[in-house]
Design a protein around this motif. Structure first.
Motif, short mmCIF file in Angstrom:
data_model
loop_
_atom_site.label_atom_id
_atom_site.label_comp_id
_atom_site.label_asym_id
_atom_site.label_seq_id
_atom_site.Cartn_x
_atom_site.Cartn_y
_atom_site.Cartn_z
N MET A 172 -10.22 10.76 3.85
CA MET A 172 -9.57 11.37 2.52
C MET A 172 -10.28 11.26 1.28
SD MET A 172 -5.48 10.57 2.44
CE MET A 172 -4.87 11.34 1.08
N ASP A 217 -5.54 4.11 9.61
CA ASP A 217 -5.71 3.95 8.10
C ASP A 217 -6.88 3.88 7.59
OD1 ASP A 217 -5.60 1.56 9.27
OD2 ASP A 217 -4.54 0.39 7.55
N ALA A 228 0.79 -1.16 -0.01
CA ALA A 228 -0.03 0.14 0.02
C ALA A 228 0.86 1.24 -0.02
CB ALA A 228 -1.12 0.05 1.15
N PRO A 269 0.73 3.11 10.47
CA PRO A 269 0.88 1.84 10.15
C PRO A 269 1.18 1.72 8.41
CG PRO A 269 -1.45 2.36 10.35
CD PRO A 269 -0.55 3.63 10.78
N PHE A 282 -3.04 16.32 4.69
CA PHE A 282 -3.43 14.99 4.90
C PHE A 282 -2.50 13.93 5.39
CE2 PHE A 282 -7.16 16.59 2.65
CZ PHE A 282 -8.44 16.03 3.28
N LEU A 317 -6.50 12.96 -3.94
CA LEU A 317 -7.00 12.48 -2.35
C LEU A 317 -7.89 11.16 -2.43
CD1 LEU A 317 -7.79 15.89 -0.90
CD2 LEU A 317 -5.77 14.52 -0.55
N ILE A 345 0.91 4.18 -3.14
CA ILE A 345 0.61 5.56 -2.71
C ILE A 345 1.72 6.37 -3.66
CG2 ILE A 345 0.47 7.42 -1.05
CD1 ILE A 345 -1.12 5.51 0.43
N GLY A 349 0.65 1.87 4.89
CA GLY A 349 -0.36 2.56 4.25
C GLY A 349 -0.17 4.07 4.37
N LEU A 350 -0.50 4.49 5.66
CA LEU A 350 -0.23 5.71 6.09
C LEU A 350 1.24 6.03 6.12
CD1 LEU A 350 -2.83 5.99 8.82
CD2 LEU A 350 -2.42 7.40 7.00
N SER A 391 -6.47 -1.28 2.29
CA SER A 391 -5.54 -1.51 3.03
C SER A 391 -5.91 -1.93 4.50
CB SER A 391 -4.38 -0.89 3.04
OG SER A 391 -3.35 -1.16 4.09
N ILE A 411 -6.81 3.66 -1.57
CA ILE A 411 -5.57 2.68 -1.09
C ILE A 411 -5.66 2.48 0.30
CG2 ILE A 411 -3.28 2.25 -1.19
CD1 ILE A 411 -3.17 3.78 -3.98
N LEU A 412 -5.63 3.42 1.13
CA LEU A 412 -5.76 3.29 2.36
C LEU A 412 -6.94 2.57 3.03
CD1 LEU A 412 -4.54 6.81 3.60
CD2 LEU A 412 -3.33 4.89 3.84
N MET A 453 -5.55 7.91 -3.41
CA MET A 453 -4.84 7.49 -2.03
C MET A 453 -5.58 7.35 -0.90
SD MET A 453 -1.73 10.48 -2.07
CE MET A 453 -0.37 10.16 -3.34
#
Lengths: 558, 66
Positions: free
Chosen positions: B50, B43, A9, A338, A192, B12, A13, A340-341, B22, B18-19, B15
């Motif tokens: 988002m 997430d 992930a 975690p 963000f 936004l 991104i 992804g972030l 996940s 995707i979060l 992304m």
């Protein structure tokens, strides 16, 4: 240290970001036909677009990492950079200076110096600005590669070249337009991608009051959580500075010098569609600037609490015995984010670094093309040739940035000189601009020699401090001072020397006729007023609102 | 030319999506993140925020040109 591992992930991104900004470069190329499109984004932007780009050009990742680290080191006094150290200058630019900049239809800040004074002052500032911009761009690139190498383990050369080539591609394709688009995307990605650090920190610690009281408990004798109440004596605050140093050095000279004369940010306002939008640009940006401490200051204070709590397991990195303050934000990302972030946080930093570089390069290509190439080398260049030259200057500028980054790698201490570089160029320039815009009898020779004296004195004071030629107390007017406080005071003295000398030399040298200064100097210009728009749409109205919020924030954290 | 806000919405949205995907895949496997406050699945809720923000930007600007 154990490096941050990336999941699928995270990679997705990061890849989405790179494809996206390259795609934007190609998409915008079809709208970039003339040299005005390339250098000034066609002068079509709304105040919102220009305003967010104006702020984002300054909101680089280096600033985010550095200011979070500085909060860890100096406490809440760092908020002065965002409040008194930015807002009054931004409002002054919008309300008082923008009419002269915008109405004279110049393409760069050195271009104004040519109209107001003469060619030699323009070329002097153009060369100084070009050198400063490429140096800062290279340091930015070096810092990015260093952060990615340290925290994610990426190869130094590959990460630097990929990001440099990406920036080269989209700026060469569509110039300032793509730089502005990516800066606005960066603005949203930073909020963000990084504001969540403060939210999760708040959730872990409890509340804003809990954060402030725990930091206050940690530092009994020195204030880390106030802005002004501990500024009467430098020994009472973490930055070791008095209110006079903050107001004169940061709030006046450094802040006004940067926000009103640095072409990197002012260029964004020049891209606005009309004078009203150009005046609103810095006024709108001031609201968002005031909000940035909710990322960097909060994160810095949270890092202080966690680093002093043995149970938390949180530590900053160390380079030998030296604490690496700039690691505060990445270490918080590692703690809270975690899979992804993590990718989002890294992308926010990458976007900040790359947009910062794009901003520097797009400002450089304009100053090189108009203020050095067309002004000195090829005075008869056609518009089409200038467009070609702008694209070539972008590629050359990126290559010089890369070379500077390798130089920075071999001399890591040049990172520390970033603030000093600004005080060499911007602090004296602000004196020249202020006198030039508001006093008609300031002469071209007064401006030129005053500017040279100001730049030289700032540089000499920097050397004097570095090699201990005299005691710093002469500079700071107090027994003790931090490096930051010395930076503020040095800027003040450089400004004052330029200001006084410019006036003095102007008494004895030839003045420009008043009729040549129409539209360039207050008092000789008929200023158009926004008579046909309602009060709440006027820049003055929003400037007052911005000032009220500024005052309230300062009172709350007094 | 599409306004910049449309592109902001797109990135936004992508992304955020995707979060969310996940986060959902981890949640459905019954595991939690090992990070501090990982049990709140940041997430998932931040990604949803988002995605929604991106969607609003896209919808508001989908027909606009500048």
């Amino acid at each position: 240290m154990e490096q941050i591992g990336l999941s699928l992930a995270d990679w997705l991104i990061i890849i989405v970001y790179f494809f996206f900004i390259i795609g934007i470069g190609f998409y915008l190329k079809r709208f970039t036909k003339s040299e005005e499109d390339f250098f000034l984004a066609g002068r079509k932007n709304s105040s919102w677009v220009a305003g967010l780009a104006f702020l984002s050009a300054n909101l680089g990742a280096l600033e985010l990492l550095g200011m979070t680290g500085n909060t860890f080191k100096y406490g809440m006094y760092v908020a002065h950079f965002y409040w008194i150290g930015a807002i009054p200058a931004m409002l002054f630019l919008g309300i008082y200076m923008m009419p002269f900049y915008y109405s004279s239809k110049i393409k760069s800040v050195p271009g104004y110096l040519k109209l107001r004074f003469d060619e030699k002052t323009r070329v002097l500032n153009g060369i100084a600005f070009g050198l400063m911009t490429l140096l800062v761009s290279g340091i930015n690139l070096y810092a990015m590669a260093l952060v990615l190498h340290t925290f994610v383990g990426w190869n130094w050369d590959i990460s630097m070249w990929i990001s440099a080539l990406t920036v080269a591609a989209y700026v060469t394709l569509s110039g300032l337009l793509s730089a502005i688009f990516t800066e606005i995307i960066q603005f949203f990605l930073i909020w963000f991608g990084l504001f969540l650090v403060s939210i999760l920190g708040l959730l872990e610690i409890g509340s804003v009051n809990e954060i402030l009281s725990r930091v206050t408990e940690l530092y009994q004798n020195v204030s880390y959580t106030t802005l002004w109440s501990s500024s009467t004596d430098p020994n009472l605050n973490g930055m070791v500075i008095s209110w006079a140093g903050i107001v004169l050095g940061l709030g006046f000279v450094l802040s006004f010098g940067y926000w009103t004369t640095d072409f990197l940010v002012v260029q964004r306002a020049f891209s606005a569609k009309d004078l009203h939008a150009a005046r609103m640009t810095p006024v709108l940006a001031s609201f968002f600037k005031m909000a940035v401490p909710f990322i960097v200051i909060f994160a810095g204070l949270i890092a202080i609490i966690l680093a002093n709590d043995p149970q938390s397991g949180f530590q900053l990195l160390k380079d030998g015995n030296q604490v690496n303050y700039d690691s505060a934000l990445p270490m918080l990302i590692k703690r809270y984010y975690p899979a992804g972030l993590i990718g989002l946080g890294i992308t926010a930093l990458l976007a900040g670094f790359m947009a910062g570089q794009a901003g520097n390069v797009s400002a450089f290509n304009t100053v090189w093309t108009y203020d050095i190439y067309k002004s000195v080398i090829n005075k008869k260049a056609s518009d089409a040739h200038l467009l070609w030259m702008g694209r070539a200057a972008t590629i050359v500028g990126i290559l010089i940035s890369v070379a500077t980054a390798y130089w920075a790698k071999s001399f890591p201490s040049i990172m520390d000189y970033m603030q000093a570089i600004f005080s060499w160029v911007n602090a004296p320039l602000f004196a020249t601009m202020l006198l030039g815009m508001f006093v008609w009898w300031i002469t071209p020779n007064g401006a030129f020699w005053g500017l040279i004296a100001g730049m030289l004195s700032s540089f000499t004071l920097f050397l004097a401090q570095k090699f201990n030629w005299f005691d710093n107390t002469v500079l700071t007017l107090s027994d003790t001072a931090s490096d930051m406080a010395i930076n503020f005071w040095r800027a003040w003295w450089a400004w004052l020397i330029c200001f006084v000398l410019t006036i003095f030399i102007s008494f004895f040298t030839k003045k420009k006729p008043k009729e040549e200064l129409t539209g360039l100097v207050k008092g000789l210009t008929i200023e158009s007023k926004d008579l046909n728009i309602s009060v709440y749409r006027k820049p003055e109205f929003w400037a007052v609102i911005s000032l009220i919020i500024l005052v309230l924030l300062n009172i709350y954290f007094w | 030319m599409k306004p910049i806000w449309y592109f902001v919405g797109l990135i936004l949205f992508l992304m955020g999506l995707i979060l969310v995907v996940s986060g959902i895949s981890l949640l459905s496997s019954g595991e939690t993140h090992k990070t501090v406050l990982g049990h709140t699945y940041p997430d998932l809720w931040w990604g949803s925020f988002m995605t929604l923000s991106g969607l609003i930007f896209i919808l508001v600007n989908r027909t606009k040109t500048v």
